[in-house]
Scaffold this motif. Structure first.
Motif, mmCIF file in Angstrom:
data_model
loop_
_atom_site.group_PDB
_atom_site.id
_atom_site.type_symbol
_atom_site.label_atom_id
_atom_site.label_comp_id
_atom_site.label_asym_id
_atom_site.label_seq_id
_atom_site.Cartn_x
_atom_site.Cartn_y
_atom_site.Cartn_z
ATOM 1 N N ALA A 258 -14.642 12.459 17.005
ATOM 2 C CA ALA A 258 -15.726 12.451 15.430
ATOM 3 C C ALA A 258 -14.638 12.354 14.259
ATOM 4 C CB ALA A 258 -16.533 13.895 15.169
ATOM 5 N N ASP A 259 -13.581 12.604 14.248
ATOM 6 C CA ASP A 259 -12.463 12.221 13.084
ATOM 7 C C ASP A 259 -11.649 11.093 13.091
ATOM 8 O OD1 ASP A 259 -13.270 14.977 11.964
ATOM 9 O OD2 ASP A 259 -11.900 15.844 13.363
ATOM 10 N N SER A 260 -12.102 10.083 14.271
ATOM 11 C CA SER A 260 -11.292 9.012 14.159
ATOM 12 C C SER A 260 -11.872 7.633 14.123
ATOM 13 C CB SER A 260 -10.341 9.234 15.647
ATOM 14 O OG SER A 260 -9.545 10.126 15.842
ATOM 15 N N LYS A 261 -13.121 7.830 13.643
ATOM 16 C CA LYS A 261 -13.860 6.513 13.605
ATOM 17 C C LYS A 261 -13.597 5.818 12.362
ATOM 18 C CE LYS A 261 -17.889 8.772 14.848
ATOM 19 N NZ LYS A 261 -19.032 9.100 15.277
ATOM 20 N N THR A 262 -12.526 5.372 12.353
ATOM 21 C CA THR A 262 -11.954 4.760 10.858
ATOM 22 C C THR A 262 -11.302 3.358 11.430
ATOM 23 O OG1 THR A 262 -10.094 5.748 11.327
ATOM 24 C CG2 THR A 262 -11.749 6.870 9.682
ATOM 25 N N ILE A 263 -10.682 2.757 10.596
ATOM 26 C CA ILE A 263 -9.727 1.571 10.764
ATOM 27 C C ILE A 263 -8.322 2.098 11.316
ATOM 28 C CG2 ILE A 263 -8.631 -0.428 9.868
ATOM 29 C CD1 ILE A 263 -10.967 -0.771 8.226
ATOM 30 N N HIS A 264 -7.871 1.836 12.468
ATOM 31 C CA HIS A 264 -6.671 2.420 12.895
ATOM 32 C C HIS A 264 -5.339 1.242 12.595
ATOM 33 C CE1 HIS A 264 -9.008 4.861 15.932
ATOM 34 N NE2 HIS A 264 -9.009 5.459 14.730
ATOM 35 N N SER A 265 -4.339 2.138 12.233
ATOM 36 C CA SER A 265 -3.221 1.143 12.074
ATOM 37 C C SER A 265 -2.508 1.001 13.303
ATOM 38 C CB SER A 265 -2.367 1.924 11.145
ATOM 39 O OG SER A 265 -0.891 1.324 11.179
ATOM 40 N N ILE A 266 -2.240 -0.198 13.882
ATOM 41 C CA ILE A 266 -1.550 -0.326 15.010
ATOM 42 C C ILE A 266 -0.060 -0.616 14.988
ATOM 43 C CG2 ILE A 266 -1.362 -1.756 17.393
ATOM 44 C CD1 ILE A 266 -3.870 0.196 16.921
ATOM 45 N N LEU A 267 0.169 -1.535 13.963
ATOM 46 C CA LEU A 267 1.553 -2.232 13.630
ATOM 47 C C LEU A 267 1.674 -2.572 11.893
ATOM 48 C CD1 LEU A 267 3.528 -4.586 15.568
ATOM 49 C CD2 LEU A 267 2.921 -5.317 13.280
ATOM 50 N N TYR A 268 2.965 -2.373 11.661
ATOM 51 C CA TYR A 268 3.122 -2.836 10.154
ATOM 52 C C TYR A 268 4.428 -3.395 10.320
ATOM 53 C CZ TYR A 268 5.123 -2.110 5.556
ATOM 54 O OH TYR A 268 5.967 -2.482 4.559
ATOM 55 N N LYS A 269 4.659 -4.386 9.465
ATOM 56 C CA LYS A 269 6.124 -5.095 9.543
ATOM 57 C C LYS A 269 6.490 -5.279 7.956
ATOM 58 C CE LYS A 269 8.929 -9.108 10.435
ATOM 59 N NZ LYS A 269 9.273 -9.565 9.058
ATOM 60 N N GLY A 270 7.433 -4.643 7.490
ATOM 61 C CA GLY A 270 8.044 -4.860 6.202
ATOM 62 C C GLY A 270 8.970 -3.826 5.815
ATOM 63 N N PRO A 271 9.039 -3.430 4.532
ATOM 64 C CA PRO A 271 9.952 -2.388 4.252
ATOM 65 C C PRO A 271 9.309 -1.025 4.338
ATOM 66 C CG PRO A 271 8.796 -3.255 2.291
ATOM 67 C CD PRO A 271 8.566 -4.270 3.311
ATOM 68 N N PRO A 272 10.053 0.133 4.339
ATOM 69 C CA PRO A 272 9.655 1.465 4.541
ATOM 70 C C PRO A 272 8.612 1.727 3.560
ATOM 71 C CG PRO A 272 11.913 1.559 3.967
ATOM 72 C CD PRO A 272 11.482 -0.028 4.292
ATOM 73 N N GLU A 273 8.907 1.300 2.136
ATOM 74 C CA GLU A 273 7.693 1.686 1.183
ATOM 75 C C GLU A 273 6.686 0.756 1.028
ATOM 76 O OE1 GLU A 273 11.055 0.581 0.501
ATOM 77 O OE2 GLU A 273 11.959 2.624 0.497
ATOM 78 N N VAL A 274 5.411 1.362 1.939
ATOM 79 C CA VAL A 274 4.344 0.469 2.241
ATOM 80 C C VAL A 274 3.575 0.369 0.817
ATOM 81 C CG1 VAL A 274 2.185 0.192 3.570
ATOM 82 C CG2 VAL A 274 4.389 1.304 4.478
ATOM 83 N N ASP A 275 3.243 -0.895 0.448
ATOM 84 C CA ASP A 275 2.276 -1.405 -0.566
ATOM 85 C C ASP A 275 0.908 -1.666 0.312
ATOM 86 O OD1 ASP A 275 0.728 -2.489 -2.432
ATOM 87 O OD2 ASP A 275 2.233 -3.659 -3.243
ATOM 88 N N LEU A 276 -0.221 -0.971 0.392
ATOM 89 C CA LEU A 276 -1.347 -1.044 1.096
ATOM 90 C C LEU A 276 -1.981 -2.448 0.557
ATOM 91 C CD1 LEU A 276 -2.513 2.486 1.658
ATOM 92 C CD2 LEU A 276 -1.279 0.929 3.144
ATOM 93 N N GLN A 277 -1.979 -2.738 -0.742
ATOM 94 C CA GLN A 277 -2.574 -3.947 -1.349
ATOM 95 C C GLN A 277 -1.852 -5.367 -1.020
ATOM 96 O OE1 GLN A 277 -5.878 -3.311 -2.471
ATOM 97 N NE2 GLN A 277 -4.949 -1.104 -1.991
#
Length: 263
Positions: free
Chosen positions: A111-130
């Motif tokens: 019920a709490d996980s029906k969202t968009i899941h992050s599988i992988l990110y590549k880049g600097p540790p400071e994430v700019d979500l935009q």
């Protein structure tokens, strides 16, 4: 019949003349000169060049071969530890990232996980979500609906999102590959024994993708909140900073899904 000079010219023209002369190119010349089909020699030479740049992050067996993606930054692969000379802008402007992913429905679709899941990110540790340099996400918002039999995939390059036309399995292993070649980005999905180029996009001219030797690849974004944790498994992940031909992506898929993982 061809003369020796004509055969030599044909082999030279087929064996990637735009590339520096290396052992791979010399082998192509040799194989071609021995009478093997020139096109096959060219294809094998290019694939050998790709293999020389393949960085196996999640191996097929041994330590670290099965990653349980149940927390933010479940695994981190820093460029400095994995041939950093291949991660900078000049050498990594074109790339492919491939992985196998298997959801765990009891957790991935509660019920709490029906969202968009992050599988992988590549880049600097400071994430700019935009403006994420590279990301792979799975849309689980309709994971419990029979009318939506597959989970859509969202691939991001240089802040530009590419949503899949189809999707991946809700409970079995699926292959995901994101490829950037110049301004073109393609998303490949391997499901139920077949791999296809699912969708593609063109990065706008005013948008730049930057690859840096200080980057890292994370399984699950380090900024992911609890509801974006996928609670599945990742295996056989490769980072290939090279320009692949489309027909080469199925070669990676043919290495098959992980074994002894996600049971």
């Amino acid at each position: 019949d061809w003369t020796a000079a004509e055969r030599k010219a044909e082999c030279h023209n087929k064996c990637l003349p735009e590339r520096p002369v290396t052992n791979v190119i010399c082998k192509c010349w040799l194989d071609c000169s021995l009478g093997n089909p020139a096109d096959e020699c060219r294809d094998q030479a290019h694939w050998n060049l790709v293999l020389a740049r393949k960085i196996e992050l999640v191996p097929k067996s041994g330590e670290g071969h099965c990653i349980n993606v149940n927390v933010a930054a479940a695994a981190r692969y820093e460029a400095k530890n994995y041939r950093p000379e291949l991660w900078d802008k000049e050498d990594a402007s074109n790339f492919v990232i491939t992985l196998w992913y298997k959801p765990r429905p009891s957790k991935s679709c509660d019920a709490d996980s029906k969202t968009i899941h992050s599988i992988l990110y590549k880049g600097p540790p400071e994430v700019d979500l935009q403006n994420e340099p590279v990301a792979i996400e799975v849309d689980a918002t309709q994971c419990d609906l029979a009318s939506a039999p597959k989970l859509p995939v969202i691939a991001t390059v240089a802040g530009q999102d590419l949503r899949s036309k189809n999707g991946i399995s809700k409970d079995k292993w699926s292959f995901i590959a994101i490829m950037k070649k110049d301004k073109k980005v393609t998303l490949w999905l391997g499901v139920d024994g077949e791999v296809t180029q699912d969708s593609s996009m063109t990065i706008p001219d005013d948008v730049t993708y930057e690859a840096k030797e200080t980057d890292a690849i994370y399984l699950v974004s380090p900024e992911a909140q609890e509801d974006r944790i996928p609670y599945g498994f990742v295996g056989k992940m490769n980072y290939i900073p090279a320009s692949l031909w489309d027909k080469e992506v199925p070669h990676v898929y043919n290495w098959k899904e992980p074994e002894e993982c996600g049971n």
